[in-house]
Design a protein around this motif. Structure first.
Motif, PDB file in Angstrom:
ATOM      1  N   PHE A 109       0.882  -1.169   0.000  1.00  0.00           N
ATOM      2  CA  PHE A 109       0.000   0.000   0.000  1.00  0.00           C
ATOM      3  C   PHE A 109       0.917   1.215   0.000  1.00  0.00           C
ATOM      4  O   PHE A 109       1.697   1.408   0.934  1.00  0.00           O
ATOM      5  N   GLY A 110       0.846   2.037  -1.073  1.00  0.00           N
ATOM      6  CA  GLY A 110       1.754   3.167  -1.192  1.00  0.00           C
ATOM      7  C   GLY A 110       1.032   4.486  -1.322  1.00  0.00           C
ATOM      8  O   GLY A 110      -0.113   4.541  -1.779  1.00  0.00           O
ATOM      9  N   ARG A 111       1.732   5.561  -0.929  1.00  0.00           N
ATOM     10  CA  ARG A 111       1.168   6.915  -1.011  1.00  0.00           C
ATOM     11  C   ARG A 111       2.147   7.846  -1.727  1.00  0.00           C
ATOM     12  O   ARG A 111       3.353   7.805  -1.482  1.00  0.00           O
ATOM     13  N   THR A 144       7.895   2.464 -10.738  1.00  0.00           N
ATOM     14  CA  THR A 144       7.150   1.471  -9.968  1.00  0.00           C
ATOM     15  C   THR A 144       5.713   1.368 -10.472  1.00  0.00           C
ATOM     16  O   THR A 144       5.155   2.331 -11.002  1.00  0.00           O
ATOM     17  N   ALA A 145       5.104   0.202 -10.278  1.00  0.00           N
ATOM     18  CA  ALA A 145       3.699   0.040 -10.656  1.00  0.00           C
ATOM     19  C   ALA A 145       2.809   0.947  -9.803  1.00  0.00           C
ATOM     20  O   ALA A 145       1.850   1.530 -10.300  1.00  0.00           O
ATOM     21  N   LEU A 146       3.126   1.071  -8.519  1.00  0.00           N
ATOM     22  CA  LEU A 146       2.385   1.988  -7.657  1.00  0.00           C
ATOM     23  C   LEU A 146       2.416   3.401  -8.231  1.00  0.00           C
ATOM     24  O   LEU A 146       1.385   4.069  -8.371  1.00  0.00           O
ATOM     25  N   CYS A 202       5.901  -6.017 -10.946  1.00  0.00           N
ATOM     26  CA  CYS A 202       4.832  -5.519 -10.081  1.00  0.00           C
ATOM     27  C   CYS A 202       3.626  -5.094 -10.914  1.00  0.00           C
ATOM     28  O   CYS A 202       3.771  -4.600 -12.034  1.00  0.00           O
ATOM     29  N   PHE A 203       2.455  -5.266 -10.327  1.00  0.00           N
ATOM     30  CA  PHE A 203       1.199  -4.796 -10.905  1.00  0.00           C
ATOM     31  C   PHE A 203       0.572  -3.840  -9.895  1.00  0.00           C
ATOM     32  O   PHE A 203       0.599  -4.111  -8.687  1.00  0.00           O
ATOM     33  N   LEU A 217      -2.349   0.410  -4.650  1.00  0.00           N
ATOM     34  CA  LEU A 217      -2.022  -0.951  -4.219  1.00  0.00           C
ATOM     35  C   LEU A 217      -1.170  -1.621  -5.275  1.00  0.00           C
ATOM     36  O   LEU A 217      -1.325  -1.359  -6.469  1.00  0.00           O
ATOM     37  N   SER A 218      -0.294  -2.518  -4.852  1.00  0.00           N
ATOM     38  CA  SER A 218       0.464  -3.294  -5.833  1.00  0.00           C
ATOM     39  C   SER A 218       0.730  -4.694  -5.310  1.00  0.00           C
ATOM     40  O   SER A 218       0.681  -4.948  -4.093  1.00  0.00           O
TER      41      SER A 218
END
Length: 254
Positions: A109-111, A144-146, A202-203, A217-218
Motif C-alpha cells: 500500500f503506497g502513497r 514502480t507500478a504503484l 509488479c502490478f 495498491l500493488s
C-alpha cells in the motif's frame, strides 16, 4: 525591530532540521559529519550543533565512537503514529491480508509524496523467494507500478527533469513514459517489469478515494514465478481489492 529578523533564523533552522532528517530517511545507514556536510552543504559548525541537539532529543543516534550518525528511535515512533492514525491504511488492513492470501505474493500500500511513492503498509509473500518489505521505503514514482498507476490518474503528471535509471529496464525517456501511462489508462492497471528492482515484476492500481488519487495498491512477484495465468489473475485480484477498500471507505468516511 522587523519581525522577519526574529522569525527568519527560526524558520531556517527548522528547514535545516527537516532536510537533515529527510537525508537520513532517504539514505539509511550511518554517516560522518563530513559526509553529511558534503551532501547538505551546511557549515560544519552549525551542522555539528544541530546533530548534537537532535542526538540529545532522540531524533538522531550515534555509533559508540560518537562520530557516525543515523536516524533515531523518535523518528520511528512518529512514523508509526502517522500510519496508526491514518483511517485509510487502517481500513485497508483486512483487504491487504486477503490480497496477500489470494495471490500468495507480496502486497504493498503506497502513497504519493512529491516524486516518490512511500510504502505505508506491506504483506510479505508466503514464498521464500520474495521482494524486500520495508514500511517507509521511498521509491521513484516513474519506475514502480504503484507510481505509474498514480501518474496515470493525472492529466498532466509532474515528473523530475531527469528520470534516473534504477535498473537496465527503467524507462528514462519522458515521451516513452507518457506512452506507457496511456497504456495504463487503457488497461486500468500499471505494470513494472523489473524497472525498479531487477528480477521483480509488479502490478498496481490506484485507490479512487480522491481525485487525483494519492494512494495505490500493488502486488510484486519474482519474474521466475510469473506466468501467463498470474499476469491475468493478479490484476483482476487487485481490482477486486480496490473495490473492497473503496466500498469500505465510502461508508467509513462519509
Amino acid at each position: 525591530m522587523d519581525p522577519s529578523d526574529t522569525t527568519g533564523p527560526g524558520v531556517k533552522s527548522a528547514m535545516r532540521t527537516v532536510a537533515l532528517l529527510d537525508f537520513f530517511a532517504r539514505q539509511g545507514g550511518m554517516y560522518s559529519l563530513t559526509a553529511i556536510q558534503q551532501e547538505l552543504g551546511y557549515p560544519k559548525s552549525s551542522l555539528y550543533a544541530l546533530l548534537r541537539t537532535l542526538v540529545q532529543l532522540g531524533w538522531v543516534e550515534t555509533d559508540p565512537t560518537g562520530t557516525l550518525y543515523r536516524i533515531g528511535m523518535r523518528a520511528l515512533l512518529v512514523g508509526a503514529s502517522y500510519i496508526d492514525g491514518d483511517p485509510v491504511v487502517g481500513m485497508a488492513h483486512e483487504t491487504l491480508e486477503w490480497l496477500a492470501e489470494a495471490t500468495g505474493e507480496t502486497v504493498h500500500f503506497g502513497r504519493l509524496d512529491d516524486f516518490d511513492v512511500v510504502d505505508l503498509s506491506s504483506r510479505p509473500s508466503r514464498h521464500d523467494l520474495r521482494p524486500v518489505v520495508r514500511v517507509g521505503r521511498r521509491m521513484p514514482v516513474y519506475s514502480t507500478a504503484l507510481g505509474k498507476a498514480l501518474l496515470a490518474d493525472r492529466s498532466d503528471p509532474v515528473l523530475p527533469a531527469e528520470l534516473e535509471r534504477q535498473t537496465e529496464h527503467t524507462i528514462t525517456d519522458h515521451a516513452s513514459l507518457a506512452e506507457e501511462l496511456r497504456g495504463v489508462r487503457e488497461r486500468g492497471y500499471a505494470v513494472d517489469r523489473e524497472e525498479n528492482s531487477s528480477g521483480i515484476c509488479c502490478f498496481g492500481v490506484v485507490l479512487r478515494l480522491q481525485r487525483p488519487a494519492r494512494d495505490a495498491l500493488s502486488v510484486s512477484i519474482p519474474v521466475t514465478r510469473l506466468t501467463g495465468s498470474s499476469e491475468r489473475e493478479i490484476p483482476a485480484l487487485l481490482m477486486r481489492a480496490r473495490e473492497r477498500i473503496e466500498y469500505s471507505a465510502h461508508h467509513l468516511l462519509h
